[in-house]
Structures are given as C-alpha cells and as structure tokens.
Design an enzyme around this catalytic site. Structure first.
Site, PDB file in Angstrom:
ATOM      1  CB  SER A 215      34.705 -40.939 -10.515  1.00 41.30           C
ATOM      2  OG  SER A 215      33.485 -41.468 -10.980  1.00 41.30           O
ATOM      3  CE1 TYR A 238      30.559 -35.350 -15.672  1.00 37.90           C
ATOM      4  CE2 TYR A 238      28.862 -36.320 -14.279  1.00 37.90           C
ATOM      5  CZ  TYR A 238      30.070 -35.657 -14.417  1.00 37.90           C
ATOM      6  OH  TYR A 238      30.788 -35.315 -13.286  1.00 37.90           O
ATOM      7  CE  LYS A 242      33.373 -37.513 -14.577  1.00 42.43           C
ATOM      8  NZ  LYS A 242      34.824 -37.222 -14.514  1.00 42.43           N
TER       9      LYS A 242
END
Length: 450
Positions: A215, A238, A242
């Site tokens: 992550s 993004y 994550k």
C-alpha cells in the site's frame, strides 16, 4: 523417494512472486529477498525461487540480467559463492495488471509451472498523476516540509481514467473498469484468487501462503467512496485505490467479511478430488505493508526535480520523519520481512495489538536519522494502531511522529471501518465473479469463431 521426503524437499524450497519488478521498489524487493534469504536460510538444501513480473519480454530480460548480477555480488561474500548462488533462481513472467486477460494467462502459466507459492508480493502500481500544482507544492514544502513530503496535497490526477476494452464482447456487455483501480487493486485481486491453488499448497515450515499487499503511507479512508469503489469520479484515484487496499487487507479476518473472504480464498477448479481423510489445506494469510517514502519513478519527474525531491526527503528524515526510507532498498524492508519471516515471528509482532482488542497491522518500512531500517506499525485513519481503540499501546508507536491532525481511534470509528470493510469485500467479490463470467464468455466466443 518417499512422499514424506518429497514433501520435506518441497518445504525447503521457497517460491515468491513479486509484481512490478523491472525498477524501483519491485526490483529492490527482489534484491532484498535474495540478501535476506542467503543470510537466514543457510542449509544447502534450502532454495529460493523469485518469480518476478514485468510488462514486456524486453523489460523481463533486462531485469533478469540485473538480478543475476546482484546475486553474484551477494554470493561473493559467502564461504562457498557458487553454492550460495545456485540456491537462488529467478523466473521472469510478463503481465499487464490493467488487462484481465493478461492476468488470467499469467495465472494459468503459474498453476501449470510451479508446485506452490509461499508468498505473493502485490507491488505493481499506477499513479495516474498528470502533473504537479507547482505553486502549492513550493509553498507547502517551504512552510510544512515534513507533512507535505509525507502526505502531499499538490499532485494532479484526472477523474474517469478507464482501461482499454478487456474483451471483444462490446460496450453493451462490458462495463467500464477504472485504470488505476485495475492496475493497483483489481488486477492483483484477480491474480491472487486465480493463484489460490498454489498459495494453498504452500507447506513452508513457517506457515501458510501469504498474500502481501503493498500500500502507501498516503492511503486514507477519506479518499474512498463505497459508491465509487473504482475511483472513477475522484481526483485522487491512486489514494482511493490504496485506501481500498488497506481496508481489504485489514478486515480480511473479521467475522463480518467472512462470507466474501471465504469466496475469495476458494479454489475454482480442483484437479483431483480430495480424499475423505485428507484435510483441506489452510487458506493463506493476508498482510498489509508500505515502503515508507522512497524515491521511485511512479511520479514522473525530470532528473533535476527527482534529485531535488530526494534532497527534501533527506531533510524530512533529519527533521524527525520516521517514514523517509529514501532508497527503495530500505523501502523493501517491511515487504521482505513479511515474505520470509517465520509465522511465529509475525504472530508475536501482532500479538500486543490482538491482546488489546485489535487485529491486523499495517507494517511500514521505517528509518531513523542514520538510515537504519525496520518494519513498524503504521497508524491508519479509522483503524488506528493495529485496530486498538484508544491511544497507541506500544512505546515505539507512541514515540513515532504522527500525521498532523491524527486522533486516537474511537470504538465508533472502528465499527464504521469494519462495516466499510464488509461492503468493500462484498463489492470486490461481486466484481470478480462478474468479470470471471465475462472472460469465460469471451473465451467461448473466441473459440466458436476460430
């Protein structure tokens, strides 16, 4: 050779899959796997096979040459360099994690080629950024350096990025698939499920197979909208992907997510029926990690700007940031620790959190001012330190610099996070089943037209 001898031989062999290994963190994970394995596994019968993926044969061949060069250097210090080098094997594979057909093809090759997988390190990723808000970046770095180079607010990404068509079924049958979501989460999710037979066959002496999600320190639950799980409407795809990664990994062993997690861990095809006396192999363990803040090419920068970024990282470390690992090799600390450590070591590391009502931990690569790295617990918005309600329970966690504005976890926030985990697991399994059916239909159509 008896079956037991054969099993013992297989148990001495470690197979690790690493995605996105042609450069940056993925390449360093492969290098560090070699170094740590040669240090900790000294028996001549013990061997390591690193299966690494890149997006093309050319990149795979180049990566293979560089890894073999690293192995020669790493083996040179051993008492028997040739013997040490012979215990490590590299295998290059191609996959485009934004292409589910490519993911399925890799899964089939893996299942045909290898006897097991002891760990898969799901590292490959796509940033999706198109630029930087330079006035905001300069002001933030000048006035709030440590925070801005840890949790930056100046990266620019467009909304609505989608993958190319996955099949030839047409737009009327095939739904849109978020590009960053697919590259960072869904492609890995499909790969891990398809590789479940190999992960379930893991008989490594230190525990079941491991699914290790890589992550980011930037992940925060505020970026995830359950009604936009693919991040198609957000300007932070993004960070959304994550945050989803965190939620899936941290809630995978909760009773509320069990029905969907069990479906994910299931094996679609059994090559041979299990004997009545044969126990079902244990499902893999799922872990979550991040590399801290290191210099990679995920954010495209010119060389002068890249080295300016590294200089800012060094300054942040000197000012007390525990997360600026800077080098990708140091960033590989936590992922490799999770891949190679004995299960008892990992259980002991999690034990203080579980004894206090917590659960899974987000393990991050951390560095002190001298550059000495170690895996440590990372505070997660909505999950705190290892899911423990209230302030940090370990001295190391209490002393570590926190994100500005961080507050202690409350019981209500934890319940909300667990409920979000249940919803995310349900949505992900529904998507997996939907796309498996679409891929099956596309394959059947292609065969009928051939």
């Amino acid at each position: 050779m008896s079956d037991r001898d054969s099993q013992n031989d297989l148990g001495a062999k470690v197979f690790v899959l690493v995605t996105g290994a042609n450069s940056g963190l993925g390449f360093s994970i492969c290098c560090r796997l070699v170094d740590e394995f040669l240090k900790s596994h000294r028996h001549p019968r013990e061997s390591l096979t690193v299966i690494f993926t890149t997006r093309s044969t050319r990149k795979g061949n180049d990566t293979l040459l560089r890894l073999q060069d690293h192995l020669r250097r790493a083996s040179a210090s051993a008492s028997a360099p040739a013997a040490a080098s012979a215990r490590v094997t590299f295998v290059a594979e191609n996959v485009d994690l934004s292409n589910l057909v490519s993911v399925r093809a890799l899964s089939r090759r893996l299942n045909k080629t290898f006897p097991k997988l002891d760990a898969i390190v799901l590292n490959a990723g796509l940033g999706g950024w198109t630029g930087i808000n330079w006035p905001k970046a300069i002001w933030g770095v000048m006035t709030d350096l440590v925070h801005e180079v840890s949790w930056p607010s100046f990266k620019i990404a467009p909304a609505g990025m989608v993958t190319d068509a996955q099949t030839a079924l047409g737009d009327d049958k095939e739904p849109r698939l978020g590009a960053v979501f697919c590259a960072n989460v869904f492609g890995h999710y499909m790969l891990a499920h398809n590789a479940m037979p190999l992960l379930r066959h893991s008989d490594m002496l230190h525990g079941p197979g491991r699914i290790i999600w890589v992550s980011s320190l930037e992940a925060t639950v505020k970026h995830l909208d359950i009604d936009d799980i693919q991040g198609l409407r957000t300007l932070a795809p993004y960070e959304s992907s994550k945050a989803l990664t965190d939620i899936l990994a941290l809630t995978a062993d909760l009773p509320s997510t069990a029905p969907w997690v069990k479906s994910f861990y299931s094996v679609d095809e059994q090559p041979e029926p299990r004997k009545e006396t044969e126990l079902e192999p244990p499902h893999p363990n799922m872990f979550l990690t991040h590399p801290g803040i290191c210099g990679t090419g995920i954010l495209p920068l010119s060389w002068p700007l890249f080295y300016s970024m590294l200089a800012a990282f060094w300054l942040a470390r000197l000012l007390g940031s525990p997360w600026h690992t800077i080098s990708t090799y140091a960033g590989a600390c936590a992922p490799v620790w999770l891949a190679l450590s004995a299960q008892a070591v990992l259980d002991d590391a999690e034990a203080p959190y579980r004894r206090n009502g917590g659960g899974r931990v987000k393990w991050g690569s951390s560095c002190n001012r001298l550059g000495q790295d170690q895996p440590v617990c990372t505070e997660v918005d909505g999950w705190g330190y290892g899911g423990v309600v209230g302030p940090a329970i370990l001295e190391g966690d209490r002393r570590r610099r926190r994100k500005r504005g961080a507050v202690d976890l409350t019981a209500e926030e934890k319940l909300q996070y667990e409920d979000l985990g249940r919803k995310c697991w349900q949505r992900m399994e529904e998507l997996r089943i939907q796309w498996d059916e679409l891929l099956d239909e596309a394959e059947a159509q292609a065969k009928s037209e051939a």
